[in-house]
Design a protein around this motif. Sequence first.
Motif, PDB file in Angstrom:
ATOM      1  N   ASP A 221      28.221 -79.095  -2.684  1.00  8.52           N
ATOM      2  CA  ASP A 221      27.453 -77.854  -2.530  1.00  8.52           C
ATOM      3  C   ASP A 221      28.206 -76.563  -2.365  1.00  8.52           C
ATOM      4  OD1 ASP A 221      25.190 -79.690  -3.140  1.00  8.52           O
ATOM      5  OD2 ASP A 221      24.753 -79.780  -0.954  1.00  8.52           O
ATOM      6  N   GLU A 222      29.263 -76.699  -1.237  1.00  6.80           N
ATOM      7  CA  GLU A 222      29.921 -75.606  -0.798  1.00  6.80           C
ATOM      8  C   GLU A 222      30.760 -75.002  -2.225  1.00  6.80           C
ATOM      9  OE1 GLU A 222      29.860 -73.396   1.930  1.00  6.80           O
ATOM     10  OE2 GLU A 222      28.035 -74.474   2.250  1.00  6.80           O
ATOM     11  N   HIS A 224      29.891 -75.262  -5.427  1.00  2.24           N
ATOM     12  CA  HIS A 224      28.948 -74.541  -6.289  1.00  2.24           C
ATOM     13  C   HIS A 224      28.373 -73.151  -5.632  1.00  2.24           C
ATOM     14  CE1 HIS A 224      27.867 -78.904  -8.061  1.00  2.24           C
ATOM     15  NE2 HIS A 224      29.116 -78.208  -8.563  1.00  2.24           N
ATOM     16  N   ASP A 225      28.002 -73.170  -4.321  1.00  5.81           N
ATOM     17  CA  ASP A 225      27.531 -72.016  -3.784  1.00  5.81           C
ATOM     18  C   ASP A 225      28.091 -71.902  -2.308  1.00  5.81           C
ATOM     19  OD1 ASP A 225      26.276 -69.690  -2.928  1.00  5.81           O
ATOM     20  OD2 ASP A 225      24.235 -70.838  -2.525  1.00  5.81           O
ATOM     21  N   PRO A 226      29.258 -71.413  -2.229  1.00  3.03           N
ATOM     22  CA  PRO A 226      30.031 -71.109  -0.701  1.00  3.03           C
ATOM     23  C   PRO A 226      29.354 -70.347   0.088  1.00  3.03           C
ATOM     24  CG  PRO A 226      31.297 -69.980  -2.591  1.00  3.03           C
ATOM     25  CD  PRO A 226      30.144 -70.598  -3.407  1.00  3.03           C
ATOM     26  N   SER A 227      28.361 -70.727   0.666  1.00  2.00           N
ATOM     27  CA  SER A 227      27.509 -69.751   1.457  1.00  2.00           C
ATOM     28  C   SER A 227      27.809 -70.050   2.992  1.00  2.00           C
ATOM     29  CB  SER A 227      25.973 -70.068   1.374  1.00  2.00           C
ATOM     30  OG  SER A 227      25.859 -71.437   1.355  1.00  2.00           O
ATOM     31  N   PRO A 277      34.887 -66.270  -0.986  1.00  3.74           N
ATOM     32  CA  PRO A 277      34.175 -67.167  -1.701  1.00  3.74           C
ATOM     33  C   PRO A 277      34.930 -67.730  -2.875  1.00  3.74           C
ATOM     34  CG  PRO A 277      32.969 -65.507  -0.863  1.00  3.74           C
ATOM     35  CD  PRO A 277      34.124 -65.031  -0.776  1.00  3.74           C
ATOM     36  N   ASP A 278      35.191 -66.939  -3.699  1.00  5.03           N
ATOM     37  CA  ASP A 278      35.903 -67.546  -4.718  1.00  5.03           C
ATOM     38  C   ASP A 278      36.974 -68.357  -4.638  1.00  5.03           C
ATOM     39  OD1 ASP A 278      33.908 -66.460  -6.498  1.00  5.03           O
ATOM     40  OD2 ASP A 278      35.028 -64.669  -6.941  1.00  5.03           O
ATOM     41  N   ARG A 281      36.313 -71.758  -2.980  1.00  8.82           N
ATOM     42  CA  ARG A 281      35.665 -72.738  -4.194  1.00  8.82           C
ATOM     43  C   ARG A 281      36.978 -73.373  -4.639  1.00  8.82           C
ATOM     44  NH1 ARG A 281      33.081 -69.344  -6.639  1.00  8.82           N
ATOM     45  NH2 ARG A 281      31.026 -69.807  -6.111  1.00  8.82           N
ATOM     46  N   GLN A 310      33.235 -82.481  -9.372  1.00 12.46           N
ATOM     47  CA  GLN A 310      32.027 -81.602  -8.755  1.00 12.46           C
ATOM     48  C   GLN A 310      31.175 -81.014  -9.773  1.00 12.46           C
ATOM     49  OE1 GLN A 310      33.006 -78.158 -10.133  1.00 12.46           O
ATOM     50  NE2 GLN A 310      34.442 -79.175 -11.141  1.00 12.46           N
TER      51      GLN A 310
END
Length: 529
Positions: A221-222, A224-227, A277-278, A281, A310
Amino acid sequence: MVTALAVRHEELLEYRHDSNARRAWLQRNGEHPFMSCPACGQWGRYGLCEWCDFDATDYVAVAAVHAHRNARVARDDIPDSDGRAPLVHCRACGQLTRPPICTWCDHELPATIYEDAPALTGLQLQRSKAYALARGMVRLDVVEQLRLIAYLLRWIALGAAVGVLAGLSSAGFLQTLTWATNLRLEHGWMLFVLPLGGLVVGLAYHHFGGRSGEGNSLIIDEIHDPSGWVPRRMAPLVFGGTVITHLFGGSAGREGTAIQMSGSLTDGFSRLIRLGPDDRRLMLIAALGGGFGAVFGVPIAGCVFALEVQAVGRMRYDALIPALSASLIGDLVVRATGVKHALLPQLVEVHVTVGLAGKVAIAGLAFGLASIVFSELVHGIKRALATIVSWPPARPLVGGIGVIGLTYLVGTRDYLGLSIPLITKATAGGAGIVAGAFALKLLFTAITLGAGFQGGEVTPLFVIGATLGVTMGRLLGVPIPLMAAIGFVAVFAGATNTPLACTVMGVELFGGSGVVLFAIGCVVSYIFS
């Protein structure tokens, strides 16, 4: 003559800050340089593109090689008969152009350029034209290549850092796991402590786990969407929980633990060096490869697994460099610590025939169905226990009691822990492997993982696949070691949707002679799962 050029120079300089006016001046004076269309990239004169009708009049025209090559010059050291200056080399970019402004880089050329710089000789002009023509045919952006080299070195270094973290954590985990397994085999009574161990694991995750309880899914999940950050406590929690599982006889694997430790440590490192974030990932994808490659000793398969697992049906090639670096370094670190992986027999030369390929495809269907049953049974047990037992820490306790009862029901402890001896027997010819061995290992593992014990599912899937391969080899008349090796990787391919990684793994573990059959078995299993 120089005075005439100076006049033209002053006229054009009036429009140096107004590209539209400058192009209008060039048109009035018969200058129509070529340019690359910003929309389609085709060559044409500036203005309305003749290829795609894109209006490029607002873009700075780039002179083409053809304009210089076909330019009319009466002599090399004097202006043309129409008053235009001869071709010279721009001192800024080195391209062949006419004064007073370079049509390549807009650099201002001095009006007296012919007084302080020698004119080109005929031979030099021909060489310059040839150079310009070659540059137009093979365009090499040196600056861009240097940026790519810097990018390559940066991600090799970051991937290596991930590999070191994954390798050290995996090496310590594998050594501890060997100790726990040997201790359990020496003391059979430890199986009866499994329910209590499950309660301890359940309490630890219930009170201190937080998001760590999501396991591998959290890392995916992180990616796909490193929130949010992967919890740093995930590494020690999964390490301790998996050791307890194996110490007291739970049927689980080690891949999930290695990946979670690698992901947790890697994200902590990313937080330390303040990656965005990029970049986070890509680092987490590298952590998948580093953990997988290190714990199983398959660095190339680890890299492919990270790119493939992934996102189903889509590979992330932008993470290729860090994933490969992390997987290779992780494997090297594990080997450097003296940890040895279980050796599997290499397949002898395999002659692929249409009949053999068809039989492997039939077996691939069975391998795919087995992976479906495994996944569904694990989730089904989780749902059932969640309905029956409302307090989460008590679910592993109930599961531990179930494993003990099933052990005495089947009358053997072969299906506890990793069950590596079953793989050894299967790949050596299948002696001592009963027809339903794969179903029993599947059931033991589903109860263990479904109840909430910690550990991976890959090694149990290897055991299920190898033992099912023995059964399918007997039914289809295929050599047992060959079919066991195919089942070893194909069931895992179906369960994780990674046919390419599993094909590569088969080559790394069993040799390249069976690569075609590995691919058939993995792809068919993937399709039917």
